[in-house]
Design an enzyme around this catalytic site. Structure first.
Site, PDB file in Angstrom:
ATOM      1  N   LYS A 173       0.858  -1.187   0.000  1.00  0.00           N
ATOM      2  CA  LYS A 173       0.000   0.000   0.000  1.00  0.00           C
ATOM      3  C   LYS A 173       0.891   1.232   0.000  1.00  0.00           C
ATOM      4  CE  LYS A 173      -1.777   2.892   2.899  1.00  0.00           C
ATOM      5  NZ  LYS A 173      -1.763   4.069   2.010  1.00  0.00           N
ATOM      6  N   GLY A 226       6.716   5.730   8.323  1.00  0.00           N
ATOM      7  CA  GLY A 226       5.781   6.850   8.356  1.00  0.00           C
ATOM      8  C   GLY A 226       5.817   7.517   9.714  1.00  0.00           C
ATOM      9  N   SER A 227       4.672   8.056  10.108  1.00  0.00           N
ATOM     10  CA  SER A 227       4.679   8.864  11.328  1.00  0.00           C
ATOM     11  C   SER A 227       4.740   7.995  12.578  1.00  0.00           C
ATOM     12  CB  SER A 227       3.422   9.734  11.385  1.00  0.00           C
ATOM     13  OG  SER A 227       2.305   8.932  11.719  1.00  0.00           O
ATOM     14  N   ASN A 228       5.224   8.597  13.644  1.00  0.00           N
ATOM     15  CA  ASN A 228       5.320   7.939  14.939  1.00  0.00           C
ATOM     16  C   ASN A 228       3.939   7.548  15.442  1.00  0.00           C
ATOM     17  OD1 ASN A 228       5.522   8.157  18.063  1.00  0.00           O
ATOM     18  ND2 ASN A 228       7.614   7.853  17.324  1.00  0.00           N
ATOM     19  N   VAL A 230       1.151   6.848  13.722  1.00  0.00           N
ATOM     20  CA  VAL A 230       0.583   5.689  13.027  1.00  0.00           C
ATOM     21  C   VAL A 230       1.374   4.424  13.368  1.00  0.00           C
ATOM     22  CG1 VAL A 230       0.108   4.673  10.762  1.00  0.00           C
ATOM     23  CG2 VAL A 230      -0.381   7.087  11.173  1.00  0.00           C
ATOM     24  N   GLY A 231       2.694   4.550  13.404  1.00  0.00           N
ATOM     25  CA  GLY A 231       3.538   3.390  13.707  1.00  0.00           C
ATOM     26  C   GLY A 231       3.214   2.788  15.069  1.00  0.00           C
ATOM     27  N   GLU A 248       9.660   2.217  11.005  1.00  0.00           N
ATOM     28  CA  GLU A 248      10.617   3.337  10.959  1.00  0.00           C
ATOM     29  C   GLU A 248       9.786   4.610  10.999  1.00  0.00           C
ATOM     30  OE1 GLU A 248      12.407   6.334  10.341  1.00  0.00           O
ATOM     31  OE2 GLU A 248      12.608   5.749   8.233  1.00  0.00           O
ATOM     32  N   CYS A 282      13.020  11.648   6.864  1.00  0.00           N
ATOM     33  CA  CYS A 282      13.155  11.144   8.239  1.00  0.00           C
ATOM     34  C   CYS A 282      14.516  11.545   8.779  1.00  0.00           C
ATOM     35  CB  CYS A 282      13.079   9.635   8.265  1.00  0.00           C
ATOM     36  SG  CYS A 282      11.578   9.010   7.577  1.00  0.00           S
ATOM     37  N   GLU A 379       9.276  16.390  15.570  1.00  0.00           N
ATOM     38  CA  GLU A 379       9.634  16.313  14.148  1.00  0.00           C
ATOM     39  C   GLU A 379       8.753  17.284  13.367  1.00  0.00           C
ATOM     40  OE1 GLU A 379       8.733  12.642  11.972  1.00  0.00           O
ATOM     41  OE2 GLU A 379      10.716  12.797  11.029  1.00  0.00           O
TER      42      GLU A 379
HETATM   43  C1  UN1 Z   1      13.749   8.841   4.699  1.00  0.00           C
HETATM   44  O1  UN1 Z   1      13.847  10.028   4.907  1.00  0.00           O
HETATM   45  O2  UN1 Z   1      12.745   8.223   5.102  1.00  0.00           O
HETATM   46  O3  UN1 Z   1      19.650   8.941   4.040  1.00  0.00           O
HETATM   47  C2  UN1 Z   1      14.738   8.046   3.952  1.00  0.00           C
HETATM   48  C3  UN1 Z   1      18.788   9.502   3.380  1.00  0.00           C
HETATM   49  C4  UN1 Z   1      18.112   8.755   2.254  1.00  0.00           C
HETATM   50  C5  UN1 Z   1      16.928   7.990   2.771  1.00  0.00           C
HETATM   51  C6  UN1 Z   1      15.984   8.788   3.603  1.00  0.00           C
HETATM   52  N1  UN1 Z   1      19.053   7.876   1.629  1.00  0.00           N
HETATM   53  O4  UN1 Z   1      18.453  10.660   3.600  1.00  0.00           O
END
Ligand code: UN1
Length: 489
Positions: A173, A226-228, A230-231, A248, A282, A379
């Site tokens: 998804k 995704g977001s904390n 939802v995770g 993650e 992230c 964040e």
């Molecule tokens: C993300 O932001 O979810 O190291 C991944 C990085 C990229 C991957 C980021 N190679 O910023």
């Protein structure tokens, strides 16, 4: 109008609901097409297809499975530019970064294809005579992948490729903002000749399809980025069902700049980390922890260089910072900026929504931020960076570690002792010395500590642990009953 369909059991198909939602280019607000809004019957069909495909696939030798991945890598290479342009149109990152992202998927395809000939287990001596002991990896079964819009192909590649090479089927998804990139990736799986039913694409909202995936008894594991918020929900529900999850969930990443650092290099790293992908990574650099001796000099350079960044449509090769994903993101980012001002942080530059079509936020730098402020803790997921002054490396490390996330950190210093101390004491899953917080490579583990994850890693050899179960196998060739722990003691 372009319609982004589901792909179930080797067929592109309309959702059972007949419903679609618009997909918008964040650079100009124009509608690009519409994406299927699926419901549970679509997911059920996907699970059925995946189940029957996986029952055959698990018996295909892993090096042969890998041959499909090599083809996927070749096709991604051929289509790199086309996919990069699609990706930029859907989610806004500048074209050079989009190319880099597709390259990440290419690298992952070849790397995971190589795993077709590894997937090592152990052979170890048995405690009994004429007995052989080993551990082997077996697939979990059906992997449910839920991926975000900020890295629509890279993250999907981190998850789908290891799932497939280890013998799983996939139900994916993607984010509703980036269906064209998802379709382009699945088309490549199709063209590579992957047996039908192994990769199924089910578009839809998180609250319908995402939740149904977590609940579905046929899906053995959920890999989510995704977001904390939802995770956490996924973890709670999947935990109750004793389902494996790999999560993650972002970061609050910092760059530390020591008083002996090369300041121009540090500024390069900060700009790239804070404003690349408009801060929607992230791994984005969201805090700069600076030694107070060089704070003024760093600020002066940072303001000057930030002012030089060209903002606009990411398809324009001269643009450095693209739009953010949508109006809600603009408002959320601005809300954080307002909060920062109220908390007493000093705005050096930016801090406003840019007028006109598309969703642009001015690259923003705050200074005199203290570590406990909201803007230094939460964040933001936008082009906002906060400078926090400190008096020593020890203090910098404490500040770095004072957030609930633990994804990435960086330190600029020429002192090898300080670099090694930071490497040891920064409590993030990724640490950079003399580089910003972004730029992870696919053959190393990607993920983090504390609120960032739940102990699993995407990419690198560690990814195999997500998609496989360990099976311990004992072969007794003594011809008699041998009781471990008893007959040999
Ligand atoms: C993300 O932001 O979810 O190291 C991944 C990085 C990229 C991957 C980021 N190679 O910023």
């Amino acid at each position: 109008m372009e319609k982004y369909l589901n792909y179930i059991d080797g067929e592109w198909c309309e959702p059972s609901t007949g419903k679609f939602a618009p997909v918008v280019n964040p650079a100009n607000g124009k509608t690009l097409g519409e994406v299927a809004q699926s419901a549970e019957p679509d997911l059920d069909r996907a699970v059925q297809a995946a189940k029957s495909a996986q029952s055959v696939w698990r018996l295909v030798p892993a090096p042969e499975r890998a041959n499909y991945l090599y083809k996927v890598g070749e096709l991604l290479k051929q289509r790199k530019e086309q996919i990069a342009r699609t990706l930029t149109s859907e989610m806004g990152k500048v074209i050079d970064e989009a190319r880099g992202e597709v390259q990440e998927a290419i690298d992952m395809a070849f790397y995971m294809a190589g795993e077709g000939r590894r997937q090592f287990g152990d052979t170890v001596p048995s405690e009994l005579q004429n007995k052989f002991a080993m551990s082997i990896r077996v697939p979990v079964g059906i992997a449910g992948l839920i991926t975000p819009w900020n890295f629509p192909i890279a993250i999907a590649s981190w998850k789908s490729l290891p799932a497939l090479v280890t013998g799983n089927a996939v139900i994916w998804k993607p984010a509703t903002e980036t269906p064209a990139t998802a379709c382009a990736f699945v088309k490549i799986y199709e063209e590579a000749g992957l047996p039908k039913g192994l990769v199924n694409l089910v578009h839809g909202s998180g609250s319908v399809i995402g939740e149904a995936m977590v609940e579905h008894p046929g899906i053995g594991l959920i890999s989510f980025t995704g977001s904390n918020e939802v995770g956490r929900k996924i973890n709670e529900r999947a935990g109750g069902l004793l389902k494996r999850t790999s999560l993650e969930m972002g970061g609050k990443n910092a760059v530390i700049v020591m008083d002996d650092a090369d300041l121009d290099l540090a500024v390069d790293g900060i700009l790239w980390g804070a404003f690349g992908t408009s801060g929607q990574r992230c791994t984005a650099t969201s805090r700069v922890i600076v030694h107070k001796k060089i704070k003024d000099a760093l600020e002066e350079k940072l303001i000057r260089r930030t002012a030089e960044l060209k903002i606009g449509d990411g398809l324009d090769e001269t643009v450095a910072v693209g739009p953010v994903i949508n109006t809600e993101a603009l408002n959320r980012i601005h809300q954080y900026v307002e909060t920062g001002k109220k908390e007493g942080a000093r705005l050096l530059t930016g801090g406003r929504i840019l007028p006109g079509k598309g969703y642009y936020y001015a690259p923003t730098v705050f200074t005199d931020v203290s570590p406990e402020m909201v803007i230094a803790q939460e964040e933001i997921f936008g082009p906002v960076v906060s400078i926090i002054p400190v008096a020593s490396l020890e203090e910098a490390i404490v500040v770095n570690n004072s957030v609930t996330f633990g994804l990435s950190s960086g330190i600029f210093t020429k002192d090898v002792n300080k670099a090694f101390q930071a490497m040891r004491d920064l409590d993030t899953g990724i640490v950079y010395i003399n580089a910003g917080t972004t730029g992870a490579e696919i053959h190393l583990p990607f993920g983090g500590t504390k609120g960032t994850g739940n102990g699993h890693r995407d990419s690198g050899p560690a990814a195999l642990d997500v998609y496989t179960e360990w099976k311990a196998v004992y072969v007794d060739f003594s011809g008699k009953l041998q009781r471990a722990q008893i007959d040999n003691n």
